[in-house]
Design a protein around this motif. Structure first.
Motif, mmCIF file in Angstrom:
data_model
loop_
_atom_site.group_PDB
_atom_site.id
_atom_site.type_symbol
_atom_site.label_atom_id
_atom_site.label_comp_id
_atom_site.label_asym_id
_atom_site.label_seq_id
_atom_site.Cartn_x
_atom_site.Cartn_y
_atom_site.Cartn_z
ATOM 1 N N ALA A 1 0.821 -1.211 0.000
ATOM 2 C CA ALA A 1 0.000 0.000 0.000
ATOM 3 C C ALA A 1 0.858 1.265 0.000
ATOM 4 O O ALA A 1 0.527 2.249 -0.666
ATOM 5 N N ILE A 2 1.958 1.239 0.728
ATOM 6 C CA ILE A 2 2.832 2.413 0.796
ATOM 7 C C ILE A 2 3.565 2.618 -0.519
ATOM 8 O O ILE A 2 3.791 3.747 -0.953
ATOM 9 N N GLY A 3 3.932 1.541 -1.177
ATOM 10 C CA GLY A 3 4.555 1.637 -2.489
ATOM 11 C C GLY A 3 5.854 2.414 -2.474
ATOM 12 O O GLY A 3 6.770 2.109 -1.719
ATOM 13 N N LYS A 4 5.934 3.447 -3.324
ATOM 14 C CA LYS A 4 7.174 4.207 -3.480
ATOM 15 C C LYS A 4 7.185 5.499 -2.674
ATOM 16 O O LYS A 4 7.933 6.430 -2.988
ATOM 17 N N ASP A 5 6.389 5.557 -1.660
ATOM 18 C CA ASP A 5 6.465 6.667 -0.696
ATOM 19 C C ASP A 5 7.661 6.349 0.204
ATOM 20 O O ASP A 5 7.529 5.720 1.250
ATOM 21 N N TRP A 6 8.839 6.758 -0.230
ATOM 22 C CA TRP A 6 10.074 6.268 0.382
ATOM 23 C C TRP A 6 10.198 6.619 1.863
ATOM 24 O O TRP A 6 10.728 5.827 2.651
ATOM 25 N N GLU A 7 9.724 7.782 2.253
ATOM 26 C CA GLU A 7 9.847 8.168 3.661
ATOM 27 C C GLU A 7 9.048 7.229 4.549
ATOM 28 O O GLU A 7 9.539 6.716 5.555
ATOM 29 N N ARG A 8 7.809 6.989 4.164
ATOM 30 C CA ARG A 8 6.968 6.101 4.972
ATOM 31 C C ARG A 8 7.366 4.641 4.795
ATOM 32 O O ARG A 8 7.225 3.846 5.722
ATOM 33 N N ARG A 9 7.843 4.274 3.609
ATOM 34 C CA ARG A 9 8.303 2.902 3.418
ATOM 35 C C ARG A 9 9.468 2.596 4.363
ATOM 36 O O ARG A 9 9.487 1.543 5.014
ATOM 37 N N THR A 10 10.419 3.504 4.439
ATOM 38 C CA THR A 10 11.554 3.284 5.333
ATOM 39 C C THR A 10 11.096 3.209 6.780
ATOM 40 O O THR A 10 11.591 2.379 7.553
ATOM 41 N N ALA A 11 10.149 4.055 7.163
ATOM 42 C CA ALA A 11 9.637 4.020 8.533
ATOM 43 C C ALA A 11 8.961 2.687 8.829
ATOM 44 O O ALA A 11 9.112 2.123 9.929
ATOM 45 N N LEU A 12 8.208 2.153 7.867
ATOM 46 C CA LEU A 12 7.561 0.860 8.060
ATOM 47 C C LEU A 12 8.585 -0.262 8.124
ATOM 48 O O LEU A 12 8.473 -1.176 8.946
ATOM 49 N N VAL A 13 9.602 -0.205 7.254
ATOM 50 C CA VAL A 13 10.680 -1.198 7.305
ATOM 51 C C VAL A 13 11.319 -1.205 8.690
ATOM 52 O O VAL A 13 11.572 -2.267 9.273
ATOM 53 N N ILE A 14 11.582 -0.030 9.242
ATOM 54 C CA ILE A 14 12.207 0.066 10.566
ATOM 55 C C ILE A 14 11.310 -0.552 11.632
ATOM 56 O O ILE A 14 11.766 -1.331 12.475
ATOM 57 N N ALA A 15 10.015 -0.210 11.597
ATOM 58 C CA ALA A 15 9.091 -0.736 12.612
ATOM 59 C C ALA A 15 8.992 -2.260 12.532
ATOM 60 O O ALA A 15 9.023 -2.950 13.567
ATOM 61 N N LEU A 16 8.879 -2.795 11.332
ATOM 62 C CA LEU A 16 8.782 -4.252 11.178
ATOM 63 C C LEU A 16 10.108 -4.927 11.544
ATOM 64 O O LEU A 16 10.120 -6.020 12.128
ATOM 65 N N ALA A 17 11.214 -4.295 11.192
ATOM 66 C CA ALA A 17 12.521 -4.868 11.510
ATOM 67 C C ALA A 17 12.755 -4.925 13.009
ATOM 68 O O ALA A 17 13.378 -5.864 13.514
ATOM 69 N N GLN A 18 12.269 -3.928 13.731
ATOM 70 C CA GLN A 18 12.384 -3.961 15.192
ATOM 71 C C GLN A 18 11.629 -5.156 15.764
ATOM 72 O O GLN A 18 12.119 -5.824 16.684
ATOM 73 N N ALA A 19 10.453 -5.431 15.212
ATOM 74 C CA ALA A 19 9.692 -6.597 15.662
ATOM 75 C C ALA A 19 10.429 -7.884 15.310
ATOM 76 O O ALA A 19 10.493 -8.826 16.114
ATOM 77 N N ALA A 20 11.011 -7.948 14.111
ATOM 78 C CA ALA A 20 11.710 -9.160 13.675
ATOM 79 C C ALA A 20 12.977 -9.402 14.479
ATOM 80 O O ALA A 20 13.389 -10.559 14.664
#
Length: 359
Positions: A88-107
């Motif tokens: 859903a976020i697609g190429k919205d790079w700022e929010r994509r990176t923020a989501l990657v960080i949040a999911l990576a913290q969980a992982a």
């Protein structure tokens, strides 16, 4: 006796000078806990709808339904909502990176859900981006948050070993999604720990800015590398922040970097006089001017407001500070509060100064 009188006077003066000097040098450079009296919620703060100290979330900096929902699902073991959010976020790079960080913290805490995602969708670039950042997080958890002299050889060995593994994960994520800057941002944090040479960092930075020239998360991460506490200096960090802010269009938040660089390079960062110089006032003014153009869902907007409020309180610009506090109240996992031993108490102390000063 008259001859001894001057000597006695000198001796008494030396005694009191030495005692006062000893007391002064024994005093800590800055306090890390706020006075109990200012930690309580005043009637004025309550009337404004501000939250008491025990309701301040010191772990997060904002509430974001999209990002929080994906992370919470991952923590429950479900990978599908995370994958859907990434799409859903697609190429919205700022929010994509923020989501990657949040999911990576969980992982980094538990990655069974990420392993299931990778098994269900081999070669998925979204899963690969999360895996790359989670390996970086895992390495930093192995190192711990202490200074180098309080970190064991075993911790350093594990830290560097896992960071080297993270570089492999980062390379794979870049291969799967060449236009995505988020794996390169993960590489910035690997470089912080591995001590990438300046020449390589310049090459990495060119890769990032080619893809996303005003990416705030990338700029903040690179600024940490250029700080004196890592691989740069105060001059390098301030120069990096100045160049980023001066060349950015409105609404990028990049003027906040000047405040961060200033704060990071003060010997006693909680003394008000450091924030009342003409230069520090100009930094706050530039960020204030940028905020109206910043998109409301920018993941780092609240953090910029926190450090701005901190500057404004020290500058005795209480009404302007209070406006920022009202917009971020409740989530305070941000610079500068996390530098304190009791972040919630100190946050509420500064907020109360703004409340009372704005009356």
């Amino acid at each position: 006796m008259p001859r001894l009188l001057p000597l006695l006077v000198i001796a008494v003066w030396i005694f009191f000078w030495y005692r006062n000097r000893k007391r002064a040098t024994a005093r800590p450079a800055c306090t890390t806990t706020a006075p109990a009296a200012t930690s309580r919620l005043s009637a004025e703060a309550a009337a404004l709808g501000l939250l008491p100290q025990d309701q301040q979330d010191t772990e997060r900096v904002r509430r974001d339904p999209q990002i929080d929902g994906a992370r919470e699902a991952a923590e429950r073991g479900a990978w599908e909502p995370a994958a859907e959010a990434m799409t859903a976020i697609g190429k919205d790079w700022e929010r994509r990176t923020a989501l990657v960080i949040a999911l990576a913290q969980a992982a980094a805490e538990e990655d069974a859900w990420l392993t299931a995602w990778e098994a269900a969708r081999p070669g998925d670039p979204d899963a690969a981006a999360v895996r790359a950042r989670s390996t970086v997080f895992l390495a930093w958890e192995l190192r711990g948050g202490h200074t180098a002299d309080r970190t064991s050889a075993e911790q350093f060995e594990g830290f560097h070993r896992v960071l080297l593994r993270a570089r492999e994960d980062i390379a794979r994520a870049i291969e799967l999604a060449p236009e995505d800057p988020s794996p390169h941002v993960s590489d910035l944090w690997a470089g912080l720990g591995l001590g990438y040479p300046h020449a390589y960092m310049h090459e990495l930075w060119a890769e990032i800015t080619t893809r996303a020239p005003y990416h705030y998360e990338a700029h903040y991460s690179a600024l940490q590398y250029w700080c004196a506490k890592w691989h740069g200096s105060a001059e390098m960090a301030r120069d990096f922040a100045d160049k980023a802010a001066s060349g950015a269009p409105a609404g990028t938040l990049l003027p906040a970097l000047r405040l961060v660089a200033h704060f990071e390079h003060l010997d006693r960062p909680f003394l008000g006089r450091h924030y009342r110089t003409p230069e520090a006032r100009a930094m706050a003014d530039a960020l204030l001017a940028d905020l109206p153009a910043v998109r409301p869902d920018h993941p780092r907007l609240p953090e910029a407001r926190h450090i701005l409020a901190f500057f404004l309180v020290h500058q005795k610009r209480y009404a302007e500070a209070l406006e920022q506090f009202r917009l971020v109240d409740g989530c305070i996992g941000s610079v500068p509060w996390r530098y304190y031993g009791d972040p919630a108490a100190r946050y509420c102390d500064y907020r109360e100064r703004a409340v009372q000063g704005a009356k």
